[in-house]
Enzyme design. Structure first.
Site, short mmCIF file in Angstrom:
data_model
loop_
_atom_site.label_atom_id
_atom_site.label_comp_id
_atom_site.label_asym_id
_atom_site.label_seq_id
_atom_site.Cartn_x
_atom_site.Cartn_y
_atom_site.Cartn_z
N LYS A 87 0.73 -1.28 0.05
CA LYS A 87 0.08 -0.20 0.05
C LYS A 87 0.88 1.21 -0.07
O LYS A 87 0.49 2.14 -0.71
CB LYS A 87 -0.99 0.04 1.24
N HIS A 147 1.92 1.90 -3.53
CA HIS A 147 0.71 2.09 -4.27
C HIS A 147 0.51 3.64 -4.00
O HIS A 147 0.40 4.45 -4.94
CB HIS A 147 -0.44 1.44 -3.64
N GLU A 196 0.53 6.78 -6.64
CA GLU A 196 -0.54 7.69 -6.59
C GLU A 196 0.11 9.46 -6.44
O GLU A 196 -0.22 10.12 -7.14
CB GLU A 196 -1.29 7.52 -5.31
#
Length: 291
Positions: A164, A167, A171
């Protein structure tokens, strides 16, 4: 199945509702008396049948540590704690070791979906032992989007939050690219309708994405983002991603540059950061600063 859910904020509250819609029983605890189902963690644990599964959805760091410590004293061997916040993966390893000594399982779950997760489902990246993952799988199935994708058992403890983190680093870079392109389009005299240029990219282009859709949503509400101040926070994962890249000698120029751009936003009223701030508000409900 039964689930105890701690933290009923912007994401936790919607997660409780989505899990209930899937037919599971959720007992939620929050310090806000208007949304909580029970008055204390002890009452939450008492209402769950053994073996218990308790999902922690509170801010990373001291808040998560405090809740995990208290649950470690309340739960019994065979129970499982899931940390669904944005904790650092090294904290996961510490929690798993401490809880494992008491016979309590631990799973780390990176959760993506923001304020849209109730409707669209949540992408889940989890880490932990197969046995503990299996105990929580019905809840993961309830939270994930419909279809084949949206859930991964990424590896051992810490792998979920590490995934995450990466991720979120990606982003950062994607939002920065949209923001830079938007500022350049706004700057030139020849382009007279930047919002419609962004809208035209939503179909048929290689840069179409959900983030692009959210950018259009933001521009529909404030065409030139005049209402926003060019300031965007970083919530930690971007910094951790860059630190991990340094530790592993992996070059991350785009992600690193996007992190430093956010630092720059705190010095000036950056037009690019208006778009980054608008996107963060759109997908995650993150606070923005108005002029």
């Amino acid at each position: 199945m039964q689930l105890g859910l701690i933290g009923l904020g912007k994401m936790g509250g919607n997660m409780r509702e989505r899990i209930r819609r899937a037919g599971h029983t959720v007992i939620g605890y929050d310090r806000n008396p208007d949304v909580t189902d029970v008055k204390s963690l002890a009452e939450l644990v008492d209402k769950l049948e053994a073996p218990r599964t308790v999902w922690v959805m509170v801010p990373a760091g001291a808040a998560t540590q405090s809740v995990v410590d208290e649950l470690g004293d309340l739960l019994q061997p065979g129970d499982v704690i899931v940390d669904g916040g944005n904790s650092r993966w090294t904290d996961d390893e510490k929690h798993a070791e401490e809880l494992g000594a008491k016979g309590i399982g631990f799973v780390d779950a990176g959760v993506s979906g923001g304020v849209w997760g109730l409707k669209n489902g949540y992408a889940l990246m989890v880490g932990g032992d197969d046995e503990n993952i299996a105990k929580v799988q019905p809840i993961f199935d309830a939270l994930k989007p419909e279809g084949e994708f949206g859930f991964v058992h990424a590896g051992k403890v810490g792998a979920g939050h590490f995934s995450k983190m990466v991720h979120n680093g990606i982003e950062y870079a994607m939002m920065q690219a949209y923001a830079e392109g938007w500022e350049l389009l706004e700057k030139v005299d020849s382009v007279t309708d930047v919002r419609e240029v962004f809208r035209s990219w939503q179909e048929g282009t290689v840069i179409r994405s959900w983030l692009l859709d959210l950018a259009v949503n933001a521009l529909d509400g404030d065409e030139h983002l005049d209402k926003l101040k060019g300031y965007a926070e970083d919530s930690g994962e971007g910094r951790w991603t860059v630190e991990a890249a340094i530790d592993n000698a992996v070059p991350l120029p785009a992600i690193t540059a996007s992190l430093f751009a956010r630092f720059a936003s705190r010095q000036d009223d950056s037009p690019q950061m208006k778009m980054v701030a608008a996107l963060r508000n759109q997908f995650g409900g993150h606070a923005v600063e108005s002029k």
